[in-house]
Design a protein around this motif. Structure first.
Motif, PDB file in Angstrom:
ATOM      1  N   THR A 151      -0.613 -36.524 -56.865  1.00  0.00           N
ATOM      2  CA  THR A 151      -1.987 -37.026 -56.885  1.00  0.00           C
ATOM      3  C   THR A 151      -2.016 -38.532 -56.690  1.00  0.00           C
ATOM      4  OG1 THR A 151      -2.616 -35.234 -58.400  1.00  0.00           O
ATOM      5  CG2 THR A 151      -4.112 -37.110 -58.242  1.00  0.00           C
ATOM      6  N   MET A 158      -5.232 -42.297 -49.459  1.00  0.00           N
ATOM      7  CA  MET A 158      -6.669 -42.232 -49.183  1.00  0.00           C
ATOM      8  C   MET A 158      -7.315 -43.609 -49.220  1.00  0.00           C
ATOM      9  SD  MET A 158      -9.688 -42.444 -51.133  1.00  0.00           S
ATOM     10  CE  MET A 158      -9.223 -41.907 -52.757  1.00  0.00           C
ATOM     11  N   GLN A 200     -19.629 -44.339 -51.930  1.00  0.00           N
ATOM     12  CA  GLN A 200     -18.715 -43.585 -51.072  1.00  0.00           C
ATOM     13  C   GLN A 200     -17.406 -43.303 -51.790  1.00  0.00           C
ATOM     14  OE1 GLN A 200     -16.487 -45.730 -48.025  1.00  0.00           O
ATOM     15  NE2 GLN A 200     -17.109 -44.204 -46.501  1.00  0.00           N
ATOM     16  N   LEU A 203     -17.542 -40.503 -54.425  1.00  0.00           N
ATOM     17  CA  LEU A 203     -17.583 -39.159 -53.849  1.00  0.00           C
ATOM     18  C   LEU A 203     -16.216 -38.736 -53.318  1.00  0.00           C
ATOM     19  CD1 LEU A 203     -20.968 -39.376 -51.908  1.00  0.00           C
ATOM     20  CD2 LEU A 203     -20.506 -38.040 -53.979  1.00  0.00           C
ATOM     21  N   ILE A 204     -15.521 -39.657 -52.658  1.00  0.00           N
ATOM     22  CA  ILE A 204     -14.237 -39.312 -52.037  1.00  0.00           C
ATOM     23  C   ILE A 204     -13.156 -39.086 -53.083  1.00  0.00           C
ATOM     24  CG2 ILE A 204     -12.383 -40.208 -50.563  1.00  0.00           C
ATOM     25  CD1 ILE A 204     -14.522 -41.527 -48.848  1.00  0.00           C
ATOM     26  N   ASN A 206     -13.212 -37.754 -55.985  1.00  0.00           N
ATOM     27  CA  ASN A 206     -13.245 -36.443 -56.618  1.00  0.00           C
ATOM     28  C   ASN A 206     -12.892 -35.307 -55.669  1.00  0.00           C
ATOM     29  OD1 ASN A 206     -13.971 -37.781 -58.921  1.00  0.00           O
ATOM     30  ND2 ASN A 206     -15.891 -36.694 -59.243  1.00  0.00           N
ATOM     31  N   GLN A 207     -12.640 -35.633 -54.394  1.00  0.00           N
ATOM     32  CA  GLN A 207     -12.178 -34.615 -53.444  1.00  0.00           C
ATOM     33  C   GLN A 207     -10.653 -34.503 -53.423  1.00  0.00           C
ATOM     34  OE1 GLN A 207     -14.615 -32.731 -52.058  1.00  0.00           O
ATOM     35  NE2 GLN A 207     -15.904 -34.106 -53.299  1.00  0.00           N
ATOM     36  N   VAL A 208      -9.967 -35.439 -54.072  1.00  0.00           N
ATOM     37  CA  VAL A 208      -8.499 -35.422 -54.070  1.00  0.00           C
ATOM     38  C   VAL A 208      -8.007 -34.383 -55.071  1.00  0.00           C
ATOM     39  CG1 VAL A 208      -6.421 -36.772 -54.544  1.00  0.00           C
ATOM     40  CG2 VAL A 208      -8.370 -37.839 -53.391  1.00  0.00           C
ATOM     41  N   PRO A 209      -7.186 -33.426 -54.646  1.00  0.00           N
ATOM     42  CA  PRO A 209      -6.670 -32.423 -55.579  1.00  0.00           C
ATOM     43  C   PRO A 209      -5.927 -33.069 -56.744  1.00  0.00           C
ATOM     44  CG  PRO A 209      -6.225 -31.768 -53.317  1.00  0.00           C
ATOM     45  CD  PRO A 209      -6.735 -33.179 -53.257  1.00  0.00           C
ATOM     46  N   GLU A 213     -11.958 -36.566 -62.747  1.00  0.00           N
ATOM     47  CA  GLU A 213     -13.166 -37.391 -62.672  1.00  0.00           C
ATOM     48  C   GLU A 213     -12.760 -38.847 -62.512  1.00  0.00           C
ATOM     49  OE1 GLU A 213     -16.174 -38.208 -61.674  1.00  0.00           O
ATOM     50  OE2 GLU A 213     -16.858 -36.351 -62.674  1.00  0.00           O
TER      51      GLU A 213
END
Length: 262
Positions: A151, A158, A200, A203-204, A206-209, A213
């Motif tokens: 992670t 990212m 932005q 939002l991005i 919380n898309q990372v596996p 939070e």
């Protein structure tokens, strides 16, 4: 005024004292975590003892729950209360739009859940927490223990494509061991320097596996109560656009919250 209180301590007290006045009898109130929130709990405890104030509190950490119970505040769980009239909490940074960085004390997940389950959120902070652009304070991200190194790598990769100055992520430690949140997770602190687009990024992230939070609180805060070292308090309501000032100075007391965190 106690010689034990620094200007920062006085500012935190003043903000907490002003915010405690928003709490009315019978309210369901979310209580934050950290040194400024600890002053709030003390102020509310005095109202419970002196005025007979009756509220039901939902704490954002076991530390806050313990303190609230010690001063006579009734503590319940969000599962039982379900919705709150008001949450009052601190912040590590806030900007002009009342976007926040929170999580320096490690309770960002419960803090965000409680804040968003409230009709209003009031943030209490000393004046050093106000910034033109978020990001100087490391952004906390709560992550699962499983696959945490992966992670971390995914987050750093990212961040390379986003409007931030840095991309380093470091595991938060508690002594020689990884810091563990109340939910049994860990925290990665992102050293970004500057966050060009906080909405932005929130939002991005919380898309990372593996990410549970993040500590960006966007469009959640309604009122900011800012304390200054002379006891002056500025209260700004972002919805009404109104701002007012007052002054609150503490009685001579021992500063028992100095080690409570930010």
């Amino acid at each position: 005024m106690s010689a034990d209180l620094s200007p920062i301590d006085i500012a935190k007290f003043a903000a907490a004292k002003r915010a405690s006045g928003f709490v009315e009898d019978g309210m369901r109130v979310g209580l934050g975590t950290g040194s400024t929130a600890a002053w709030l709990v003390k102020c509310l405890g005095e109202r419970v003892q002196d005025e007979g104030l009756e509220i039901t509190a939902v704490a954002t950490s076991s530390q806050t729950a313990k303190q609230a119970q010690e001063v006579g505040i009734k503590v319940s769980s969000l599962n039982d209360v379900k919705w709150l009239d008001l949450t009052i909490d601190g912040a590590d940074e806030y900007d002009d739009e009342l976007n926040l960085i929170k999580g320096g004390g490690g309770a960002l997940l419960q803090e965000k859940i409680v804040a968003t389950a409230s009709d209003r959120m009031i943030v209490i902070a000393d004046s050093t927490k106000k910034v033109a652009t978020l990001g100087a304070f490391p952004l906390p991200v709560e992550v699962l223990a499983f696959g945490m190194p992966t992670t971390q790598l995914l987050l750093e990769e990212m961040l390379n494509g986003l409007d931030v100055m840095g991309n380093k992520a470091t595991p938060r430690m508690a002594g020689d061991a990884l810091f563990v949140t109340d939910e049994g997770n860990h925290i990665l602190d992102l050293h970004l320097g500057r966050i060009g687009n906080a909405r932005q990024l929130a939002l991005i992230l919380n898309q990372v596996p593996g990410v549970v939070e993040n500590g960006l609180f966007i469009d959640i805060c309604d009122v900011i109560v800012t304390g200054y070292g002379d006891g002056t308090v500025e209260t700004r309501d972002i919805n009404s656009g109104e701002t007012d000032t007052a002054q609150f100075l503490p009685e001579p007391v021992e500063n028992v919250f100095r080690d409570a965190g930010v």
